[in-house]
Each structure stands twice: as C-alpha cells, then as structure tokens.
Design a protein around this motif. Structure first.
Motif, mmCIF file in Angstrom:
data_model
loop_
_atom_site.group_PDB
_atom_site.id
_atom_site.type_symbol
_atom_site.label_atom_id
_atom_site.label_comp_id
_atom_site.label_asym_id
_atom_site.label_seq_id
_atom_site.Cartn_x
_atom_site.Cartn_y
_atom_site.Cartn_z
ATOM 1 N N GLN A 1 12.949 35.797 13.263
ATOM 2 C CA GLN A 1 13.461 34.428 13.255
ATOM 3 C C GLN A 1 14.969 34.479 13.421
ATOM 4 O O GLN A 1 15.649 35.216 12.700
ATOM 5 N N ARG A 2 15.471 33.703 14.343
ATOM 6 C CA ARG A 2 16.911 33.643 14.563
ATOM 7 C C ARG A 2 17.573 32.648 13.608
ATOM 8 O O ARG A 2 16.889 31.878 12.931
ATOM 9 N N ALA A 3 18.887 32.670 13.586
ATOM 10 C CA ALA A 3 19.634 31.827 12.645
ATOM 11 C C ALA A 3 19.376 30.338 12.867
ATOM 12 O O ALA A 3 19.464 29.541 11.928
ATOM 13 N N ASP A 4 19.040 29.961 14.110
ATOM 14 C CA ASP A 4 18.767 28.554 14.382
ATOM 15 C C ASP A 4 17.311 28.179 14.093
ATOM 16 O O ASP A 4 16.894 27.044 14.324
ATOM 17 N N GLY A 5 16.535 29.133 13.576
ATOM 18 C CA GLY A 5 15.155 28.870 13.205
ATOM 19 C C GLY A 5 14.130 29.251 14.243
ATOM 20 O O GLY A 5 12.927 29.262 13.957
ATOM 21 N N ARG B 1 14.807 29.713 6.464
ATOM 22 C CA ARG B 1 15.194 30.891 7.245
ATOM 23 C C ARG B 1 14.721 32.135 6.500
ATOM 24 O O ARG B 1 14.979 32.294 5.300
ATOM 25 N N THR C 1 14.722 36.221 6.387
ATOM 26 C CA THR C 1 15.261 37.523 6.797
ATOM 27 C C THR C 1 14.577 38.587 5.948
ATOM 28 O O THR C 1 14.684 38.553 4.722
ATOM 29 N N ARG D 1 15.313 45.613 6.840
ATOM 30 C CA ARG D 1 15.543 45.319 8.253
ATOM 31 C C ARG D 1 15.135 46.513 9.116
ATOM 32 O O ARG D 1 15.367 47.668 8.768
ATOM 33 N N ARG E 1 16.111 43.379 13.901
ATOM 34 C CA ARG E 1 17.545 43.134 14.034
ATOM 35 C C ARG E 1 17.905 42.728 15.460
ATOM 36 O O ARG E 1 18.700 41.804 15.677
ATOM 37 N N SER F 1 16.557 39.121 16.245
ATOM 38 C CA SER F 1 17.174 38.035 15.484
ATOM 39 C C SER F 1 18.633 37.811 15.829
ATOM 40 O O SER F 1 19.217 36.795 15.466
#
Length: 414
Positions: free
Chosen positions: A342-346, A399, A401, A405, A410, A413
């Motif tokens: 999942q990226r920071a923008d969802g 979010r 994480t 990791r 990494r 994402s």
C-alpha cells in the motif's frame, strides 16, 4: 499378518487444492465469521496487529466487514484470544484452543521467560523473587479493579513497574531496562493477562491489558497431540520438519504427537510426510480459479518450512526479510506469484513475477502490463485486480505498513 498398505503419494497439485479450500482462500470456501477463519488456520500470526485483520479479510465472504468481525470476536465476545504460542510468537487463536496452546507450548516457554527475568533481576538489581511476586500481585489487583489498562496507566498506578535494573551486566549490551515490559510479558505468556483492545485503530500495537480467567492445565503430551490434530487437518500433508518448525518443539515431541494420533505416512516431493488417519482420500483438482492478496506473516505463507510446492525458490529473496519473515504476497491457484503493498496515498499496488525478477530481485508498478509475460494470462491479472479492489474498499483510509519490511514491499510502496 496384516497386508502392508502402499504409501500414498500426494503431489503439489493436490496440496494446492487442499490449501484452497481448507485455508478458505477459494471464493466458494470463504468464511462467514472471524472464528471460522482462525479455526481453519489454527492460529493467526499477531506479532503485527494488522496481519490478523488482513488475513481475515482475505478469507471472509462478501458483505462481511473484517474490522468489525475481528473486533467482535477478539474484544466483545472473546471467542478469539491473543496470546503467546508457538516459537515464542504472538498469535490469535480460537479461545477453545487457548488451553491446548498453553499446555502444549506456552507454559514451558513462560517458565523459561520467568527464570530469565529472575536471573536478570538478581544480576542487575536488588530485586528478588519476593519483590517480583508482590509487584505482580499489585498489577493483577489493579487490573481487577480497572477492568483494563495500558502499560502506561499500570505504571502510574503501580510504582514498582517504573523500577529499572541493569540488563546485560558485564556485556557490551549493558544498560538500564524497565521492569514493566518484562513483567507484563511474563504475565501474558503465563495466560494471566491478555492484550485487549488497543489505543487507536486496528493497526495499533498499544494494547490495553486485562485479566484472563485461569486456563485448564492439560497434560502436555495430550495437548501437543491435540494441537497437531488441528494443525494436520489444516496443513496436512506435511513433514516432521514442517511441524517442528511451526511449533518450535523438540523433534521427539513432534514424533510422539504424530504417533499418538496414529498419523498416516505419505510420500511428498520433499520426502516423507503425514496426514491424519481419516485424510488419505484423494482430493480432486479444484475447478475454480482463485486469487488472493495475503498480508505479511500470513499463516498460509508461513505455514510450512518447505515451501517449494507453492513458492518458486528463485522468488524468495524479494519476499522475505533477513530474519525469514515473509511480506505481502499475491497468490494464484495455490502459488505465490507476486507481491503487493500500500502506498502513502492508499493505493494498493502489486506486481506479478516474471523471469526477469530472478535477477532484479524487486519490482515496480501494477496492472495488466506487469502481469503479462509471466505465463499466467489475463484471467490471473483480472482476478488479482479484483482482489486488490476488494482489499482497498474495506481498508479505506487506513494506511498499513508491515512491521517487517521486505525488499519487494519497500519497492512497491515507494
């Protein structure tokens, strides 16, 4: 003299068919409740709190809210219990199995943990076992009065929890350490207290603690056999090495449990394996293609020590961290075929492996272009897209994480 039965061979295709149904991953096999999911898998990895919810969400039928469903079972009805178990790891298990896990595994581990704490206190402070017992009495009394409390709240109410000792006396790790986390850990491992609803959302690990009723003390050998019975029903066929790895037991304990169950030997690609006595009938191929996005530390991905039948060894490096923890994985018809994040923008992003990944070790992007050329075809890509959309819909604004990791997670994402 009875006729000797020929050992049955179970190949990877049949193992993948079993996995699809028994682990509630095929669409027609999805579960209606969080209890059904946990029971099907025996135990959900809970070192990372998000794993419990993501693992359940991947297996619950359409229309079920994974967050509400897991929170109901864990915190309201308490039909699921978060506890230390196999390999000193925190799991969420069906509450009806809590005594089995305690007696088979956790009790011995908690005894070692308590002995270690007493030894460290003696080496690095003036605190002895009597001091420790009184501190624990005050903690338990405070929880009985409050119902639940965070570690910080307990520290404010029980001044002894704010005490410190010198850890690692005479080593390069020497330094001050608080007794609070160590005492709460021991009480948790002994099944006297449990992690309850956390502060914050479902990804938080800032748990409140609450009292647990005393668990039944089962004979350890009986408990080990019972745990193996549940595990083989979910993960069989499997080898001694798989079971030893999953439980963390000595090989002699594994063999005694298998013997107590009269587990049937079978032949696997990696060597001798076992199934339950009533589980020898062939399982036909599953006439239902399926895809799944499973979280880091998912029980299916971490269920066996030997994983070649569902994971190409060439694709291990990007999926695991240096401690052997697996990251988020993409599955197609019983095989791991990629990873997701999942990226920071969802946005939920994913990538299917291709031959080039063996050299690259990581990937980027998602969508049809990333899937084609893998030999999986457009059906696989569309199925993965649908699962990614389903995951994004219920995760919403949260979010996630992973605590551990991995290279591909990494990369995706970023």
């Amino acid at each position: 003299m009875s006729e000797r039965r020929e050992t049955r061979s179970i190949g990877p295709d049949e193992r993948r068919a079993r996995l699809a149904v028994r682990h509630r991953l095929a669409g027609s096999a999805r579960a209606g409740t969080a209890e059904e999911v946990a029971g099907a898998l025996v135990a959900l990895h809970a070192t990372d709190p998000a794993t419990v919810f993501l693992a359940a969400g991947a297996r619950l039928a359409a229309g079920r809210d994974p967050v509400a469903e897991v929170e109901r079972a864990l915190y309201e009805e308490r039909t699921l219990t978060r506890m230390h178990g196999m390999r000193h790891t925190v799991f969420v298990v069906p509450s009806v199995l809590a005594a089995v896990v305690h007696s088979s595994t956790a009790d011995a581990a908690s005894a070692r943990e308590r002995a270690t704490l007493v030894r460290h206190l003696a080496a690095g402070s003036d605190y002895d076992e009597a001091w420790l017992a009184e501190t624990e009495r005050q903690v338990l009394a405070e929880l009985a009065a409050r119902g639940e409390a965070t570690g910080t709240e307990l520290g404010a109410a029980v001044p002894r929890l704010r005490a410190q000792f010198v850890y690692g006396v005479g080593t390069n790790q020497e330094g001050p350490q608080s007794v609070s986390s160590r005492i709460l850990r021991v009480l948790g491992m002994e099944g006297r207290i449990a992690r309850g609803r956390p502060q914050g959302g479902w990804t938080s690990s800032r748990f409140r603690w609450s009292l647990l009723p005393a668990h039944e003390d089962l004979p350890p050998a009986e408990a080990r056999a019972e745990l193996v019975r549940h595990w083989l029903a979910a993960y069989g066929p499997a080898t001694e090495a798989d079971l030893k790895w999953w439980t963390g037991w000595k090989v002699t304990d594994v063999r005694r449990a298998l013997a107590a169950l009269e587990a049937e030997p079978v032949a696997l690609e990696e060597g001798p394996g076992f199934v339950l006595p009533d589980d020898l009938e062939p399982v036909p191929p599953l006439d239902e293609p399926w895809a799944a996005l499973l979280p880091a530390l998912d029980p299916t991905a971490m269920g066996w020590q030997s994983r070649d039948w569902y994971l190409d060894p060439a694709h291990r490096a990007p999926l695991f961290d240096r401690s052997g923890n697996i990251g988020p994985t993409v599955w197609w018809n019983g095989r791991i075929v990629g990873g997701w994040a999942q990226r920071a923008d969802g946005e939920i992003v994913w990538r299917l492996f291709s031959d080039a990944d063996v050299d690259a070790g990581a990937g980027r992007g998602n969508g049809p272009a990333a899937g084609l050329g893998t030999g999986l075809g457009k059906d696989a890509v569309r199925a993965v897209e649908a699962e990614a959309a389903r995951l994004a819909a219920w995760v919403g604004d949260v979010r996630v994480t992973p605590r551990f990791r991995t290279p591909l997670e990494r990369e995706l994402s970023a």
